[in-house]
Design a protein around this motif. Structure first.
Motif: not given
Lengths: 347, 192
Positions: A113, A121, A133, B176-177, B180-181, B183
């Motif tokens: 990022y 995040f 997970i 990718i975002t 992640l969301m 997840l």
């Protein structure tokens, strides 16, 4: 920018990135010490190994992106990420678990990022959720706290880290786990039947949380962050648990004190929720952001599949933070209503 | 009764979110999320159409296909029904509220190709929902879609100015975002 010559004597601000990060690292010390007292040297081993890996991954990423190595390595941000992740991991985790977690946190959640300051995040929590997970067995294996079982020594910690197959550790369900599985006992009887409960929450856990609260209070005193997000989170978590406590029946979700002093509550409130990059920016936004995290933590802890929920709740609210910011822009000085940035230009 | 419907709603909005858990409707999710304004328009239009389409497809299935013994034609006929609902909505909105049409107009035809709409219609049949349940399920799916679309749009406005490495710029980092969301949304598992 022609702002070179400044005549008046100006006080120099001390809060550069490195000193902020150092303060955060220092504030984790009481929590880590108490964790080491109750769970043995596992957490400490995790942190040292994780820190080494974090610097390595950070250096690789900087090298690939052709950024100055020394400048970014000296700001301690990678160390803070890995330390926060390693505190959240169970002690006596195998070495590869930490490699995967720190790798995901530094490479995927941070450098893809654009590095420090751009990550939407919280990197430590991304690493934690990916591990939880992918490797649920290793991630839920917590050692019993001192007083409820044998605490492994220093050598055990090193052995657990590097030869996990040979390490024969004892694990015990955490208090949050026990409470979640319970569907027949009154809270009082559950307390009496399980050795891992202490006076208010889990044995050991209550003191770990107190220690992180102390560290957080010190950061607040040093003005590293504002009180809005952590206080809103703790208040909404306490409110939710008070609403659904019902005096301690078998269907009860646990008392407010139990939730405030269990699992990662205080650690999350003061070290994760307060991350300046991934939280909402405006003060009003931070109140909303923190309060919603508290609600989500309670929802997932009591009705979801996972025993603790700080990481999930924080990631979900990280996702919502830009939206919250968009609607809580403070009034610009001299304007009667908030300026709408989406229109572009001055109005 | 009320609890049943709220469980249905929470299930459709959070636990089995159509975009992040069931991976339906990804094309508008990636395509219309560049700006918050457009994402808002798209979510309103989708909510309207999805709710209407899930009701219409329920009626079509139970009162047209079932009596004629043509259940195997449901995919085909639902596509037709959705297209008709979208067209109908556009006509009504254009006549009744030109302002709303200016806001939603561009997005309405796009919804025809949103696989979440067809997904909801088919899932309603698979799960043997009755009429009100279908309506609620469609509405919940739409709210879940709108929620993540709007949040994602706000986040992408921020990602657009981030110092993302060259190979990951644009849709790549968006994907990718979204991953992640997805997840993070797994945390809702077991909630209902």
């Amino acid at each position: 920018m022609a702002l070179v010559r400044i005549t008046s004597p100006h006080a120099q601000g001390q809060n550069r990135t490195a000193s902020v990060m150092q303060s955060v690292l220092l504030a984790t010390v009481p929590g880590v010490v108490v964790m080491t007292h109750f769970f043995g040297f596992g957490t400490l081993a995790n942190i040292l190994w994780g820190g080494l890996l974090a610097l390595l991954f950070e250096a690789c990423a900087l090298k690939l992106r052709k950024r100055p190595l020394g400048f970014y390595l000296r700001d301690y941000s990678a160390l803070v990420t890995s330390t926060l992740l390693c505190i959240a991991l169970p002690p006596y985790a195998p070495w590869w678990l930490i490699v995967v977690g720190v790798g995901i946190a530094i490479l995927l959640a941070k450098h893809l990022y654009g590095g420090l300051g751009y990550n939407p995040f919280n990197p430590a929590m991304v690493g934690y959720v990916v591990l939880l997970i992918s490797f649920p067995v290793q991630m839920t294996a917590w050692a019993p706290p001192r007083g409820a079982g044998e605490v492994p020594g220093l050598l055990d910690a090193v052995q657990a880290l590097f030869t996990p197959a040979a390490y024969d550790g004892v694990t015990m369900a955490t208090p949050l786990d026990v409470l979640k599985q319970n569907n027949s006992l009154l809270i009082e009887d559950l307390w009496a039947a399980n050795p891992q409960f202490g006076r208010w929450a889990g044995k050991g856990w209550e003191w770990v949380n107190m220690a992180f609260l102390a560290g957080g209070a010190w950061l607040l005193y040093k003005r590293i962050f504002t009180w809005h997000a952590p206080v809103a989170m703790l208040a909404s978590l306490a409110l939710m648990s008070a609403l659904f406590y019902d005096g301690g029946s078998s269907a009860s979700g646990g008392s407010p004190l139990f939730h405030l002093l269990s699992g990662a509550t205080m650690f999350g409130a003061f070290f994760i929720v307060t991350d300046p990059v991934t939280s909402a920016v405006s003060l009003r936004g931070r109140l909303i952001y923190g309060a919603l995290i508290g609600v989500l933590v309670y929802l997932i802890r009591v009705w979801g599949n996972y025993p603790d929920a700080i990481a999930f709740a924080v990631l979900i609210m990280n996702f919502a933070a830009p939206f919250i910011d968009h609607y809580t822009q403070p009034r610009t000085y001299g304007h009667s209503k908030p300026r709408d940035n989406s229109q572009g230009g001055e109005s | 009764m009320l609890a049943d419907y709220s469980i249905l709603l929470i299930g459709a909005i959070l636990v089995n979110n159509f975009v992040l858990v069931q991976f339906l409707g990804l094309c508008p999710f990636m395509g219309v999320s560049n700006k918050l304004e457009t994402a808002m328009g798209m979510s309103m239009a989708t909510t309207f159409v999805l709710t209407l389409a899930s009701a219409a497809s329920y009626l079509t299935f139970n009162f047209l296909l079932k009596p004629l013994g043509l259940e195997y034609l449901r995919t085909l006929s639902f596509i037709l029904v959705i297209a008709v609902v979208v067209q109908f909505t556009e006509m009504v909105v254009r006549k009744s509220s030109p302002l709303l049409h200016r806001v939603l107009g561009v997005y309405l035809p796009l919804i025809t190709t949103n696989c979440a709409v067809l997904g909801v219609a088919l899932l309603n049949i698979n799960k043997a929902h009755n009429f009100t349940q279908s309506l609620f399920y469609g509405f919940g799916a739409a709210v879940g879609f709108s929620l993540v679309l709007v949040l994602f749009a706000a986040m992408r406005e921020r990602l657009a100015v981030a110092d993302v490495p060259e190979p990951f710029k644009g849709p790549a980092i968006g994907m990718i975002t979204a991953g992640l969301m997805s997840l993070a949304f797994m945390g809702f598992a077991g909630l209902v």
